[in-house]
Design a protein around this motif. Structure first.
Motif, short mmCIF file in Angstrom:
data_model
loop_
_atom_site.label_atom_id
_atom_site.label_comp_id
_atom_site.label_asym_id
_atom_site.label_seq_id
_atom_site.Cartn_x
_atom_site.Cartn_y
_atom_site.Cartn_z
N ALA A 281 0.77 -1.20 0.15
CA ALA A 281 -0.02 0.08 0.01
C ALA A 281 0.78 1.22 0.13
CB ALA A 281 -0.98 0.02 1.15
N VAL A 282 1.98 0.98 0.40
CA VAL A 282 3.04 2.29 0.51
C VAL A 282 4.44 1.91 -0.07
CG1 VAL A 282 1.99 3.34 2.32
CG2 VAL A 282 3.69 2.03 2.86
N PHE A 283 5.21 2.66 -0.42
CA PHE A 283 6.68 2.41 -0.79
C PHE A 283 7.44 2.36 0.32
CE2 PHE A 283 4.66 2.89 -4.97
CZ PHE A 283 5.73 2.54 -5.74
N ALA A 284 7.94 1.29 1.04
CA ALA A 284 8.80 1.42 2.11
C ALA A 284 9.32 0.14 2.15
CB ALA A 284 7.67 1.26 3.34
N GLU A 285 10.42 -0.07 3.04
CA GLU A 285 11.61 -0.94 3.11
C GLU A 285 11.37 -1.48 4.64
OE1 GLU A 285 14.22 -3.94 1.73
OE2 GLU A 285 12.82 -2.57 0.70
N ILE A 286 11.05 -2.91 4.72
CA ILE A 286 11.18 -3.49 5.86
C ILE A 286 12.75 -4.19 6.27
CG2 ILE A 286 8.63 -3.61 6.17
CD1 ILE A 286 9.14 -6.70 5.77
N GLY A 287 12.82 -4.53 7.37
CA GLY A 287 14.29 -5.32 7.65
C GLY A 287 15.14 -4.49 8.53
N ALA A 288 16.49 -4.90 8.74
CA ALA A 288 17.17 -4.25 9.69
C ALA A 288 18.50 -3.86 8.91
CB ALA A 288 17.48 -5.15 10.82
N GLY A 289 19.53 -4.54 9.29
CA GLY A 289 20.75 -4.08 9.14
C GLY A 289 21.43 -4.63 7.63
N ILE A 290 21.97 -3.87 6.62
CA ILE A 290 22.56 -4.32 5.47
C ILE A 290 23.87 -4.10 5.23
CG2 ILE A 290 21.59 -2.33 4.08
CD1 ILE A 290 20.74 -4.30 2.03
N GLN A 291 24.69 -4.66 4.61
CA GLN A 291 26.16 -4.40 4.44
C GLN A 291 26.30 -3.86 3.02
OE1 GLN A 291 29.15 -7.22 6.13
NE2 GLN A 291 27.22 -8.26 7.33
N LEU A 292 27.13 -2.92 2.66
CA LEU A 292 27.39 -2.47 1.45
C LEU A 292 28.92 -2.22 0.97
CD1 LEU A 292 24.99 0.60 1.52
CD2 LEU A 292 24.40 -1.60 0.36
N GLY A 293 29.33 -3.08 0.10
CA GLY A 293 30.66 -3.31 -0.50
C GLY A 293 30.95 -2.04 -1.36
N PRO A 294 32.16 -1.76 -1.71
CA PRO A 294 32.63 -0.81 -2.46
C PRO A 294 31.91 -0.92 -3.94
CG PRO A 294 34.47 -1.53 -1.50
CD PRO A 294 33.27 -2.50 -1.10
N ASN A 295 31.54 -2.13 -4.42
CA ASN A 295 30.53 -2.12 -5.67
C ASN A 295 29.49 -1.70 -5.66
OD1 ASN A 295 30.47 -4.29 -3.68
ND2 ASN A 295 29.27 -5.39 -5.40
N ALA A 296 28.92 -1.44 -4.42
CA ALA A 296 27.44 -1.05 -4.23
C ALA A 296 27.60 0.32 -4.16
CB ALA A 296 26.82 -1.52 -2.97
N PHE A 297 28.70 1.04 -3.63
CA PHE A 297 28.89 2.46 -3.63
C PHE A 297 29.20 2.89 -4.90
CE2 PHE A 297 29.14 1.92 1.13
CZ PHE A 297 28.32 3.10 1.22
N HIS A 298 29.76 2.39 -5.75
CA HIS A 298 30.14 2.58 -7.10
C HIS A 298 28.81 2.56 -7.86
CE1 HIS A 298 32.17 3.32 -10.81
NE2 HIS A 298 31.68 2.20 -11.36
N ALA A 299 27.92 1.61 -7.89
CA ALA A 299 26.81 1.53 -8.53
C ALA A 299 25.69 2.61 -7.98
CB ALA A 299 25.98 0.21 -8.25
#
Length: 409
Positions: A34-52
């Motif tokens: 019904a809404v745009f939202a993200e559930i969950g907790a922590g997530i790890q981001l590597g350098p490849n994610a930051f480049h994207a």
């Protein structure tokens, strides 16, 4: 300009919408919630994610919300021994061109959502569950659960591990249940003793279990994730779990790790699922991405990272006027399948052979990890963390060449 339908308004779906819109295309995102939202907790981001994320134009917004950790720390969960640590500071960042960080899932999702809302070419349509699709030579039409239809030039299935688009495209049934149950809790950092507030992603490995913790929310919370190889065979997601059940599920957990586990409250449990790699995620004007295409276990911390990579490559290829839509989507499939398949299989291997051994196998694992220098540890992850073109423009991507078997070599 082409019109793209995106099924799914999670991290991968919004990243895809942003990638396509910033190349001049019209995008309609169909989100079942019904809404745009993200559930969950922590997530790890590597350098490849930051480049994207930088390519997508939201890198700084995510950096502003991130916690930059000093190392990935591997501990023996029963003895409390510090086995090994991969440093993530100066040399790592210089080599891979970006930091390694941790965030709350919402702190990754919100900048993508804000950017999409600012794009006049992106239409966000909530409360719209995709049920089926059909296509002809020129268009693809989606039918929703409430009977509406949407027609465009292409459909991207970004609707997760139980993707309705995948069901219509591949018909390969339910995801594989891993047999691992994870318990998650997020607690205020004020509840954590000062001496246990480590600026590290710390993993305690034990016989058929492991326990991970790190700070999120700009340092305001501690994310706890404890996993058991318990043979679970029925998928479940987000069910409340009694504290006594969680604390009783990790026999032999050492004193320091036990102190941290006991801090958890309001635990919830999931049974982890993935799928076997497949060669083909596309048919005509329809393509899968992210968890709909290549869902993976969390153990390599790459699920969201690979979805972000997908979005960048797909946007590049949608902007390529040198071929018909079906050919562009086939090229995307060919570009991404070996890298993502390797990530899927590595994640499984880490869960089976790195995190959960006991006895002599655990001792051998510890000895192997202790023997590796910082540079050697960086070498181990270079293929994953250091890739800046995400498989694009480096290999023979003719449809039908290579395939998943290449990921196993």
């Amino acid at each position: 300009m082409v019109h793209i339908l995106v099924a799914g308004g999670g991290i991968g779906g919004l990243a895809t919408a942003l990638s396509a819109a910033r190349r001049g295309h019209q995008v309609t995102v169909l989100e079942r919630g019904a809404v745009f939202a993200e559930i969950g907790a922590g997530i790890q981001l590597g350098p490849n994610a930051f480049h994207a994320l930088d390519v997508l134009g939201v890198g700084q917004a995510v950096r502003d919300r991130a916690v930059y950790i000093d190392e990935l720390r591997f501990m023996d969960g029963t003895t409390g021994e510090r086995v090994a640590a991969m440093p993530l500071t100066a040399a790592y960042r210089e080599r891979f061109g970006n930091p390694y960080a941790v965030v709350h899932r919402g702190d990754l999702f919100q900048p993508l959502l804000t950017a999409c809302r600012a794009e006049t070419a992106v239409e966000l349509v909530p409360d719209t569950a995709v049920r089926s699709f059909e296509q002809d030579a020129d268009h693809v039409t989606v039918r929703t659960a409430d009977g509406r239809t949407f027609t465009a030039d292409a459909l991207v299935g970004a609707d997760g591990i139980r993707s309705a688009v995948r069901r219509g495209l591949l018909g390969d049934g339910e995801p594989r249940v891993s047999g691992h149950t994870i318990y998650r809790s997020v607690i205020p950092i004020e509840k954590v003793p000062e001496e246990l507030r480590w600026n590290a992603v710390t993993l305690w490995a034990g016989p058929r279990w492991h326990f991970v913790h790190y700070t999120i929310g700009r340092g305001r919370y501690l994310n706890l994730a404890a996993t058991r190889d318990d043979g679970a065979r029925t998928a479940l997601a987000g069910r409340p779990a009694a504290r006594e059940k969680v604390l009783g599920g990790f026999p032999g957990l050492g004193e320091t790790a036990r102190r941290l586990l006991e801090l958890g409250a309001d635990w919830r449990e999931w049974v982890l699922c993935d799928r076997d790699p497949v060669d083909r995620w596309t048919d005509g004007r329809v393509v899968l991405m992210g968890d709909a295409a290549h869902p993976m276990l969390q153990y390599a911390a790459q699920g969201a990272c690979q979805a972000l990579e997908d979005a960048v490559v797909l946007g590049d290829l949608l902007d390529d006027d040198g071929g018909e839509m079906a050919a562009r989507l086939e090229t995307f499939n060919a570009v991404r399948r070996e890298r993502t398949a390797r990530a899927q299989l590595v994640a499984r291997e880490m869960g089976a052979r790195l995190y959960h051994p006991a006895g002599a196998e655990a001792k051998a694992r510890n000895a192997m990890l202790r023997s590796l220098s910082a540079d050697e540890l960086h070498d181990k992850v270079a293929w994953l963390h250091g890739d800046r073109d995400f498989g694009h423009a480096r290999r023979d991507h003719r449809p039908g060449s290579g395939g998943v078997r290449g990921a196993l070599r």
